[in-house]
Design an enzyme around this catalytic site. Structure first.
Site, PDB file in Angstrom:
ATOM      1  N   TYR A  58       0.816  -1.221   0.000  1.00 21.88           N
ATOM      2  CA  TYR A  58       0.000   0.000   0.000  1.00 21.88           C
ATOM      3  C   TYR A  58       0.848   1.269   0.000  1.00 21.88           C
ATOM      4  O   TYR A  58       0.349   2.334   0.387  1.00 21.88           O
ATOM      5  CB  TYR A  58      -0.920  -0.001   1.225  1.00 21.88           C
ATOM      6  N   ASN A  87     -13.882  -2.953   3.767  1.00 19.59           N
ATOM      7  CA  ASN A  87     -14.722  -2.893   2.569  1.00 19.59           C
ATOM      8  C   ASN A  87     -14.548  -4.126   1.670  1.00 19.59           C
ATOM      9  O   ASN A  87     -14.823  -4.092   0.479  1.00 19.59           O
ATOM     10  CB  ASN A  87     -14.512  -1.573   1.819  1.00 19.59           C
ATOM     11  N   GLU A 141       1.014  -5.039  -9.010  1.00 24.82           N
ATOM     12  CA  GLU A 141       0.371  -5.781  -7.917  1.00 24.82           C
ATOM     13  C   GLU A 141       0.375  -7.291  -8.192  1.00 24.82           C
ATOM     14  O   GLU A 141       0.548  -8.086  -7.275  1.00 24.82           O
ATOM     15  CB  GLU A 141      -1.047  -5.250  -7.704  1.00 24.82           C
TER      16      GLU A 141
END
Ligand code: IDP
Ligand code: MG
Length: 136
Positions: free
Chosen positions: A52, A115, A129
């Site tokens: 992140y 979420n 990623e």
């Protein structure tokens, strides 16, 4: 003509914990995204911080990294036409309160933190990623 793409999806700890993995995979499959590769892992906080790092200047960064490393996650490569945008559409808005009906975040998200899913937001980030989790 839309191109076949690959994108990275993560089922986050809140959804794995509530046994929602199969339901969420079903939603991808129903929407013509193929699950090319999948594994269940636990990230260390350092690994979550690396993943992140685009968010490192945000006030919620530390909480975000603690959360992503708080329990098992399921990471997947999804493939299909316009997979990156399609996955974002199927996921719904970041805050489940603002997500469209029948999106994963509307159906299962608990809060902006919890979420339920992550999805790459661009071709470049999808490559980075996918490589982060499935380097070989
Ligand atoms: P995305 O997951 O929809 O791509 P991003 O803006 O990339 O959203 O943020 C990454 C994650 O950080 C979000 O999924 C969410 O869990 C968390 N997040 C984003 N914005 C906020 C915020 O304003 N407060 C708390 N957490 C946030
Ligand atoms: Mg994002």
């Amino acid at each position: 003509m839309s191109e076949v793409e690959q994108t990275l999806s993560i089922i986050k700890p809140d959804a794995v914990e509530r046994n929602l993995v199969e339901q969420i995979k079903e939603i991808f499959i129903r929407n013509n995204l193929i699950i090319k590769n999948t594994k269940k892992i636990i990230l260390s906080k350092d690994e979550a911080a690396e993943f992140y790092k685009v968010h490192q200047s945000k006030p919620f960064y530390d909480r975000l990294c603690s959360y992503l490393s708080s329990g098992p996650i399921v990471v997947m490569i999804l493939e299909g036409k316009s997979a990156i945008l399609e996955n974002r559409r199927i996921m719904g808005a970041t805050d489940p309160k603002n997500a469209e009906p029948n999106t994963i975040r509307k159906l299962y998200g608990l809060s902006i933190d919890k979420n339920s899913v992550h999805g790459s937001d661009s071709v470049d980030n999808a490559k980075k990623e996918i490589n982060f989790f499935f380097k070989n």
